[in-house]
Design a protein around this motif. Structure first.
Motif, PDB file in Angstrom:
ATOM      1  N   SER A   3      -2.410 -20.003 -11.719  1.00 60.54           N
ATOM      2  CA  SER A   3      -1.482 -21.136 -11.551  1.00 60.54           C
ATOM      3  C   SER A   3      -0.718 -21.028 -10.234  1.00 60.54           C
ATOM      4  O   SER A   3      -0.360 -22.040  -9.623  1.00 60.54           O
ATOM      5  CB  SER A   3      -0.513 -21.202 -12.729  1.00 60.54           C
ATOM      6  N   ILE A  14      -2.955 -22.578  -7.648  1.00 57.33           N
ATOM      7  CA  ILE A  14      -3.046 -24.033  -7.846  1.00 57.33           C
ATOM      8  C   ILE A  14      -1.811 -24.721  -7.283  1.00 57.33           C
ATOM      9  O   ILE A  14      -1.884 -25.794  -6.661  1.00 57.33           O
ATOM     10  CB  ILE A  14      -3.210 -24.370  -9.345  1.00 57.33           C
ATOM     11  N   GLN A  15      -0.640 -24.087  -7.453  1.00 56.00           N
ATOM     12  CA  GLN A  15       0.614 -24.698  -7.006  1.00 56.00           C
ATOM     13  C   GLN A  15       0.721 -24.777  -5.488  1.00 56.00           C
ATOM     14  O   GLN A  15       1.589 -25.488  -4.959  1.00 56.00           O
ATOM     15  CB  GLN A  15       1.808 -23.924  -7.569  1.00 56.00           C
ATOM     16  N   PRO A  72      -0.414 -29.512  -3.825  1.00 54.52           N
ATOM     17  CA  PRO A  72       0.071 -30.532  -4.780  1.00 54.52           C
ATOM     18  C   PRO A  72      -1.077 -31.402  -5.293  1.00 54.52           C
ATOM     19  O   PRO A  72      -2.093 -31.573  -4.617  1.00 54.52           O
ATOM     20  CB  PRO A  72       1.057 -31.359  -3.943  1.00 54.52           C
ATOM     21  N   VAL A  73      -0.873 -31.974  -6.477  1.00 60.23           N
ATOM     22  CA  VAL A  73      -1.923 -32.763  -7.118  1.00 60.23           C
ATOM     23  C   VAL A  73      -2.335 -33.967  -6.257  1.00 60.23           C
ATOM     24  O   VAL A  73      -3.519 -34.316  -6.183  1.00 60.23           O
ATOM     25  CB  VAL A  73      -1.474 -33.211  -8.537  1.00 60.23           C
ATOM     26  N   ASN A  86      -6.176 -34.647  -4.934  1.00 60.27           N
ATOM     27  CA  ASN A  86      -6.908 -35.883  -5.229  1.00 60.27           C
ATOM     28  C   ASN A  86      -7.351 -36.612  -3.975  1.00 60.27           C
ATOM     29  O   ASN A  86      -8.461 -37.126  -3.897  1.00 60.27           O
ATOM     30  CB  ASN A  86      -6.027 -36.815  -6.076  1.00 60.27           C
ATOM     31  N   VAL A 108      -9.786 -28.075  -4.029  1.00 59.70           N
ATOM     32  CA  VAL A 108      -9.142 -27.250  -5.049  1.00 59.70           C
ATOM     33  C   VAL A 108      -8.862 -25.884  -4.420  1.00 59.70           C
ATOM     34  O   VAL A 108      -9.774 -25.261  -3.854  1.00 59.70           O
ATOM     35  CB  VAL A 108     -10.046 -27.071  -6.286  1.00 59.70           C
ATOM     36  N   ILE A 110      -9.983 -30.345 -10.860  1.00 56.27           N
ATOM     37  CA  ILE A 110      -8.733 -31.101 -10.708  1.00 56.27           C
ATOM     38  C   ILE A 110      -8.229 -31.566 -12.074  1.00 56.27           C
ATOM     39  O   ILE A 110      -7.040 -31.455 -12.395  1.00 56.27           O
ATOM     40  CB  ILE A 110      -8.932 -32.304  -9.747  1.00 56.27           C
ATOM     41  N   TYR A 143      -7.036 -28.172 -14.009  1.00 55.26           N
ATOM     42  CA  TYR A 143      -5.875 -27.426 -13.537  1.00 55.26           C
ATOM     43  C   TYR A 143      -4.638 -28.297 -13.277  1.00 55.26           C
ATOM     44  O   TYR A 143      -3.513 -27.782 -13.268  1.00 55.26           O
ATOM     45  CB  TYR A 143      -6.233 -26.661 -12.260  1.00 55.26           C
ATOM     46  N   TYR A 144      -4.853 -29.584 -13.044  1.00 51.62           N
ATOM     47  CA  TYR A 144      -3.718 -30.457 -12.744  1.00 51.62           C
ATOM     48  C   TYR A 144      -3.436 -31.442 -13.875  1.00 51.62           C
ATOM     49  O   TYR A 144      -2.754 -32.450 -13.672  1.00 51.62           O
ATOM     50  CB  TYR A 144      -3.988 -31.252 -11.458  1.00 51.62           C
ATOM     51  N   ASP A 165       0.262 -32.115 -14.385  1.00 55.41           N
ATOM     52  CA  ASP A 165       1.058 -32.166 -13.158  1.00 55.41           C
ATOM     53  C   ASP A 165       1.194 -33.608 -12.686  1.00 55.41           C
ATOM     54  O   ASP A 165       0.235 -34.216 -12.242  1.00 55.41           O
ATOM     55  CB  ASP A 165       0.366 -31.320 -12.076  1.00 55.41           C
ATOM     56  N   GLY A 210       3.059 -34.442 -10.200  1.00 50.18           N
ATOM     57  CA  GLY A 210       3.079 -34.374  -8.746  1.00 50.18           C
ATOM     58  C   GLY A 210       4.314 -34.979  -8.120  1.00 50.18           C
ATOM     59  O   GLY A 210       5.193 -35.532  -8.772  1.00 50.18           O
TER      60      GLY A 210
END
Length: 569
Positions: free
Chosen positions: A74, A77-78, A81-82, A86, A91, A138, A141-142, A145, A147
């Protein structure tokens, strides 16, 4: 450095995916037809696109990663940002304290790495994966989120005094400073979020509008403009410059209008953005037309045609020659109707060529020509050349002048079926419009096979639709009496989260279709008035736009307000 890279063919050969004989055969094809060697391999059916991408990644020094078998923490991933994940289709995979490794589907897109380095303030290294794995990662993991939002980012930007000082200190707009401003992380992040929001809400246009002391951003959804929270005024030049850089426009030219194009993949969907800038008294205005190919369904059965109307249009498509015109104001869905008709006519034994300004959607199997007046390639010039290409059916984006109209008539008389658009209020209005352009009435009568007038109205949101008994005022507004309703009830949308509290979700088309009968052709040739042509067409069964709107109201598809706004009695 480039010369030391291993060749794509050699990489694929070492992996046992192709043979030396196949490489030599492909080199021969490439020498004859041109194009990338990887595409030749794929066209021959020897390897897949993804295998070429992995080879390209290896050629560029990127490792190949299977995201489905890779566990990502995590903390990593952070780092991205989502919204960024996108928009750029990436990723984050690992972070060693200095270098962030990201998985990307397109190893050739080095701009992604440059943008991420700027916005994430760390070194970024690419690894190659595929689009499907990235989408799954995506979503996985998101998932929870939401965002960063535009509102929260704008709150931070209000305090970005350094950006304001650059403009204030250099009111003459030093191009180096403007270019530097447009490449700053806050500007890139804000533009990305604006694009993401508009596309998420199925917007068709984004307007960036400078006014005295303020800078507005509005976007159009289902034909109606909505205002976003305005960005700080001092970001106007930077945002517009960023858009111009992305669309390969001249950021130093602010006195003349410019047009450009941006191709993006957002949320896994290919999106074309048509960019138009216009100098105004308070700075440059910019409008981005969003062409989201995944939203538009080029299928005649999905554009809102009733069964009888569908039969009529299919008859038009099957005609061996003549002219079929679609008419209506800008933004009324004319192009979508024409593309849908051409998609249905697109068969292996039919040659279809289009000339458009611009080419909005690529259709496989159809030759599409972009108009370019700057070099003399007008609609008329393109149409002349098209007729020498042995087409069966031709699309002319718009008949704007006498020359184009005349060549379209000649094409129809020489055995071609010509589709085009015209700006008139209704179907019968096509005749006087062509006459005004200088086309003889007997030629119009001889070549016109059909006219489709259309308007777009918003659909009532199915999630919050409520039926009600219409008031006397609403009935009279439609030019009707209560007894004409036959007990029918109307509907409206209360507003919900599904439709952003608007009560509407999506749009549908209203159609008025005129098929010239022998009687109508005689009227056209006798130079009859528009009213005479309209009355005769209605006697022969033509349903007007208002009558189509009434059917939509009775079916609970749209509202009185929408029909009254878009149609005349």
């Amino acid at each position: 450095m480039y010369s030391s890279r291993r060749l794509i063919g050699q990489i694929l050969k070492d992996k046992g995916l192709i043979s030396e004989a196949q490489i030599q055969q492909s080199l021969g094809i490439q020498k004859e037809k041109g194009g990338a060697i990887g595409k030749v391999f794929v066209d021959q059916g020897w390897i897949s696109n993804q295998e070429v991408l992995f080879a390209l990644g290896e050629q560029h020094g990127m490792e190949a990663i299977n995201l489905d078998d890779h566990e990502i923490s995590s903390d990593v991933i952070q780092k991205v940002p989502v919204a960024m994940a996108n928009i750029y289709r990436v990723v984050p995979v690992s972070f060693d304290g200095e270098i962030l490794t990201i998985a990307m589907a397109d190893p050739m897109n080095v701009q992604v790495l440059d943008d991420l380095r700027l916005m994430l303030h760390c070194e970024v290294k690419g690894a190659v994966s595929n689009e499907e794995q990235i989408q799954r990662a995506i979503e996985n993991y998101y998932a929870d989120d939401t965002g960063e939002t535009i509102d929260s980012l704008l709150g931070e930007l209000d305090e970005a005094e350094d950006l304001a000082q650059v403009v204030e200190e250099d009111s003459g707009y030093n191009m180096d400073q403007i270019a530097a401003m447009s490449a700053t992380a806050p500007v890139i992040k804000l533009l990305n979020l604006i694009l993401m929001q508009a596309i998420k809400d199925k917007g068709s246009d984004i307007h960036f509008e400078p006014f005295y002391g303020e800078f507005k951003v509005r976007y159009r959804v289902d034909g109606v403009l909505y205002e976003m929270m305005p960005p700080p005024h001092h970001l106007a030049v930077a945002l517009i410059s960023r858009i111009k850089v992305m669309s390969n426009l001249d950021i130093g030219e602010t006195r003349l209008p410019q047009d450009g194009r941006i191709e993006l993949t957002i949320g896994g969907r290919p999106v074309d953005l048509r960019v138009s800038t216009l100098p105004t008294i308070f700075g440059e205005s910019c409008v981005m037309r969003i062409l989201d190919r995944s939203v538009v369904n080029l299928d005649l059965e999905s554009v809102g045609l009733r069964e009888k109307e569908l039969v009529m249009i299919r008859k038009f498509i099957s005609k061996p020659n003549g002219i079929v015109l679609v008419t209506g104001p800008t933004g009324s869905g004319k192009t979508t109707t024409l593309y849908s008709a051409l998609s249905e006519a697109n068969k292996v034994d039919i040659k279809i060529i289009t000339t458009e300004d611009p080419v909005e959607y690529d259709i496989e199997g159809i030759m599409q020509c972009q108009v370019n007046p700057d070099v003399g390639l007008t609609y008329a010039a393109a149409l002349r050349s098209i007729l020498r290409q042995d087409p069966d059916k031709v699309l002319v984006g718009e008949i704007r002048d006498r020359e184009t109209a005349g060549i379209a008539v000649e094409a129809a008389l020489t055995g071609h079926l010509v589709f085009s658009t015209l700006h008139t209020n209704d179907a019968p209005g096509v005749v006087p419009r062509l006459t005004d352009m200088g086309i003889e009435p007997f030629l119009i009568g001889a070549t016109l096979e059909g006219v489709i007038a259309q308007r777009l109205v918003r659909r009532i949101c199915s999630n919050c639709k409520v039926q009600y008994d219409p008031s006397l005022e609403e009935v009279h507004e439609l030019g009707m009496q209560p007894h004409d309703l036959g007990g029918k009830r109307f509907a409206y949308g209360k507003g919900c989260s599904n439709c952003n509290k608007s009560g509407y979700r999506g749009r549908t088309a209203l159609y008025e279709i005129m098929i010239p009968s022998d009687g109508l052709r005689n009227l056209i040739m006798e130079n009859a008035s528009t009213d005479q042509i309209r009355d005769t067409a209605r006697e022969e069964g033509m349903r007007t736009l208002r009558e189509s709107g009434l059917l939509g109201i009775f079916d609970g598809v749209t509202t009185v307000e929408e029909v009254v706004r878009e149609t005349l009695t």
